[in-house]
Design a protein around this motif. Sequence first.
Motif, PDB file in Angstrom:
ATOM      1  N   HIS A 144      40.460  35.325  40.020  1.00 23.51           N
ATOM      2  CA  HIS A 144      41.260  35.652  41.131  1.00 23.51           C
ATOM      3  C   HIS A 144      42.048  34.354  41.097  1.00 23.51           C
ATOM      4  N   SER A 145      43.096  33.989  41.762  1.00 25.27           N
ATOM      5  CA  SER A 145      43.678  32.871  42.119  1.00 25.27           C
ATOM      6  C   SER A 145      43.165  32.208  43.166  1.00 25.27           C
ATOM      7  N   MET A 146      42.430  32.750  44.094  1.00 26.16           N
ATOM      8  CA  MET A 146      41.860  32.378  45.390  1.00 26.16           C
ATOM      9  C   MET A 146      40.589  32.715  45.324  1.00 26.16           C
ATOM     10  N   PRO A 147      39.665  32.238  46.257  1.00 29.46           N
ATOM     11  CA  PRO A 147      38.196  32.344  46.342  1.00 29.46           C
ATOM     12  C   PRO A 147      38.019  33.944  46.626  1.00 29.46           C
ATOM     13  N   VAL A 148      36.931  34.269  46.004  1.00 31.51           N
ATOM     14  CA  VAL A 148      36.312  35.597  46.165  1.00 31.51           C
ATOM     15  C   VAL A 148      35.225  35.588  47.159  1.00 31.51           C
ATOM     16  N   ASP A 149      35.462  36.695  48.104  1.00 26.54           N
ATOM     17  CA  ASP A 149      34.550  36.881  49.398  1.00 26.54           C
ATOM     18  C   ASP A 149      33.519  37.953  48.842  1.00 26.54           C
ATOM     19  N   ASN A 150      33.808  38.986  48.412  1.00 24.72           N
ATOM     20  CA  ASN A 150      33.310  40.142  48.356  1.00 24.72           C
ATOM     21  C   ASN A 150      33.091  40.830  46.805  1.00 24.72           C
ATOM     22  N   MET A 151      31.955  41.415  46.492  1.00 33.27           N
ATOM     23  CA  MET A 151      31.962  42.044  45.156  1.00 33.27           C
ATOM     24  C   MET A 151      31.029  43.356  45.350  1.00 33.27           C
ATOM     25  N   ASP A 152      31.276  44.460  44.531  1.00 33.69           N
ATOM     26  CA  ASP A 152      30.216  45.497  44.594  1.00 33.69           C
ATOM     27  C   ASP A 152      30.393  46.255  43.117  1.00 33.69           C
ATOM     28  N   ILE A 153      29.223  46.851  42.550  1.00 35.04           N
ATOM     29  CA  ILE A 153      29.197  47.530  41.544  1.00 35.04           C
ATOM     30  C   ILE A 153      29.093  49.043  41.843  1.00 35.04           C
ATOM     31  N   SER A 154      29.828  49.782  40.915  1.00 36.58           N
ATOM     32  CA  SER A 154      30.121  51.397  41.104  1.00 36.58           C
ATOM     33  C   SER A 154      28.569  52.002  40.928  1.00 36.58           C
ATOM     34  N   ASN A 155      28.866  53.245  41.339  1.00 38.74           N
ATOM     35  CA  ASN A 155      27.288  53.857  41.372  1.00 38.74           C
ATOM     36  C   ASN A 155      26.794  54.359  39.792  1.00 38.74           C
ATOM     37  N   ASP A 156      27.946  54.343  39.023  1.00 39.75           N
ATOM     38  CA  ASP A 156      27.596  54.244  37.471  1.00 39.75           C
ATOM     39  C   ASP A 156      27.340  53.455  36.929  1.00 39.75           C
ATOM     40  N   GLY A 157      27.724  52.117  37.242  1.00 43.97           N
ATOM     41  CA  GLY A 157      27.511  50.722  36.821  1.00 43.97           C
ATOM     42  C   GLY A 157      28.650  50.273  35.897  1.00 43.97           C
ATOM     43  N   HIS A 158      29.831  51.198  35.928  1.00 46.44           N
ATOM     44  CA  HIS A 158      31.032  51.125  34.948  1.00 46.44           C
ATOM     45  C   HIS A 158      31.901  49.962  35.261  1.00 46.44           C
ATOM     46  N   PHE A 159      31.829  49.872  36.613  1.00 50.95           N
ATOM     47  CA  PHE A 159      33.011  48.968  37.023  1.00 50.95           C
ATOM     48  C   PHE A 159      32.486  47.994  38.244  1.00 50.95           C
ATOM     49  N   ILE A 160      32.997  46.850  38.213  1.00 50.59           N
ATOM     50  CA  ILE A 160      32.717  45.612  39.393  1.00 50.59           C
ATOM     51  C   ILE A 160      34.005  45.623  40.126  1.00 50.59           C
ATOM     52  N   ALA A 161      33.859  45.545  41.433  1.00 46.52           N
ATOM     53  CA  ALA A 161      35.140  45.409  42.297  1.00 46.52           C
ATOM     54  C   ALA A 161      35.065  44.091  42.795  1.00 46.52           C
ATOM     55  N   SER A 162      35.770  43.386  43.037  1.00 45.04           N
ATOM     56  CA  SER A 162      35.896  42.288  43.439  1.00 45.04           C
ATOM     57  C   SER A 162      37.211  41.918  44.530  1.00 45.04           C
ATOM     58  N   SER A 163      36.922  41.348  45.854  1.00 44.66           N
ATOM     59  CA  SER A 163      38.287  40.918  46.586  1.00 44.66           C
ATOM     60  C   SER A 163      38.541  39.607  46.934  1.00 44.66           C
ATOM     61  N   SER A 164      39.679  39.059  46.985  1.00 42.22           N
ATOM     62  CA  SER A 164      40.022  37.691  47.391  1.00 42.22           C
ATOM     63  C   SER A 164      40.611  37.631  48.473  1.00 42.22           C
ATOM     64  N   HIS A 165      40.930  35.977  48.693  1.00 39.10           N
ATOM     65  CA  HIS A 165      41.936  35.767  49.803  1.00 39.10           C
ATOM     66  C   HIS A 165      43.478  36.152  49.889  1.00 39.10           C
ATOM     67  N   ASP A 166      43.656  36.747  48.491  1.00 39.73           N
ATOM     68  CA  ASP A 166      45.075  37.077  48.266  1.00 39.73           C
ATOM     69  C   ASP A 166      45.206  38.542  48.625  1.00 39.73           C
ATOM     70  N   ASN A 167      44.313  39.000  49.383  1.00 39.56           N
ATOM     71  CA  ASN A 167      44.424  40.478  50.008  1.00 39.56           C
ATOM     72  C   ASN A 167      44.306  41.399  48.586  1.00 39.56           C
ATOM     73  N   ASP A 168      43.800  41.238  47.810  1.00 42.38           N
ATOM     74  CA  ASP A 168      43.828  42.182  46.602  1.00 42.38           C
ATOM     75  C   ASP A 168      42.289  42.414  46.173  1.00 42.38           C
ATOM     76  N   ILE A 169      42.188  43.773  45.375  1.00 43.19           N
ATOM     77  CA  ILE A 169      41.006  44.065  45.018  1.00 43.19           C
ATOM     78  C   ILE A 169      41.122  44.389  43.499  1.00 43.19           C
TER      79      ILE A 169
END
Length: 436
Positions: free
Chosen positions: A367-392
């Motif tokens: 991300h271009s800005m700090p990351v605050d949160n992460m999680d991994i999907s139930n099947d382990g296929h995807f990691i999602a992350s959110s940043s100060h840019d208000n994007d996931i």
Amino acid sequence: MRSIIFKRNSNLQHMGILKRGLGKMTDNSDVPKNETIDESDSSDSDSESSSDENSAAAADTSPVESDQEEEKMDEGEAAGEGETLDEDDELVKAIKAAKEKVRNHPPDIKLEECITDICFHPLNDMIAVALITGDVALYNYSNEGNTLVATHEIHERACRDIEFSEEGSILFSTSKDHNIMLTDTNTGKLKRFYEDAHEVPIYCLTILNNFTFVTGDDDGIVRLWDVRTRTSSPVFSIKLAEDYISDMITNSSHKYLVCSCGDGTLSAINMTARKIYVQTEEYESDLTCLGLYRNETKIMAGSAKGKMYIFNWGEFGLHSDEYSGLKQSITCMVPVTENIAVISGEDGVLRATHLFPHKHLGVVGQHSMPVDNMDISNDGHFIASSSHDNDIRFWNSTYFEDIEVKTKKQNRRRDLRNNLPSSKIGNSSDFFADLS
């Protein structure tokens, strides 16, 4: 706490093309340095001779030769502008292949409000997004696109933590308004309301099973709740620190609840005896996040100074290993396999680390800005992350099960910069390797 299923499954990056230009040089070597040219005297004679020469050249040039020269000029101009490229060129083929490759992860989700937490549904392809407004948005995700399913107006102030129940039908949420809400995922109707559950804002929440969950607040207090009781009072409450409870985790036996604190301590609560089992001395900085590894026999804590501490489960008084993680604060962590953790923080980069043996694997995404949160999907296929840019952003993590870690001498600086298949930036060596 939700269990994570790991399954086995190169994200190609955008590459730029250097334009080719043709330069011209004027040679004035025949003109003496101390002499000037009288343009007014020579203009008439020059124009006459130039006219005669052009007429002669036009008469001597055949139509075919003229056409060929024009074609050459057109090709040269196009090549200079980067418009015409050799279809057989290996570099061109590689660039085209990268552009035509099918995306192997959902596209980004962009929001106008600040994102405070994210959580994957335990069964469906859905992700919940907590917002600073107190609302929670639900999205269905896929490689083709994301769809907003619903927006639930839950809290009056910033929503700090959200978790799905084990079957995903109930959404648990905590807020800066001191309240705990249990909301029906499908209808958005309120199922349970714990008003003023803490005297100060609640920082984190962890679900233990279908009936019990725990919350930690800004004053270092942890409380256990049971949804089967009719009252809105906690089963028990215990104070661990003078600073905030940053994260809480337990294993499948639920005998101990391990909590990381803002004062730099790690505390374990005996859930049966309802008292503190053991507490560490203060570390040099905040302990910010926790993760379980090696079949729940190891627990790792990330810190605000970028270090990672490994504890044996049941031996929480002192860490058994210490790893040098990042120079920046580690704010969040997700286990992707029993031996691999993905961590991120202030620099906005997600990095993968193999714990046993210890080795930095490289960059998962950025991300271009700090990351605050992460999680991994139930099947382990995807990691999602959110940043100060208000994007996931979503990162395909299926390649981790195929990674082999060699015990040879490591280059830590190179490993930290290495871009893994999910990264939006490719390694130049990997790209040009396809051209051989």
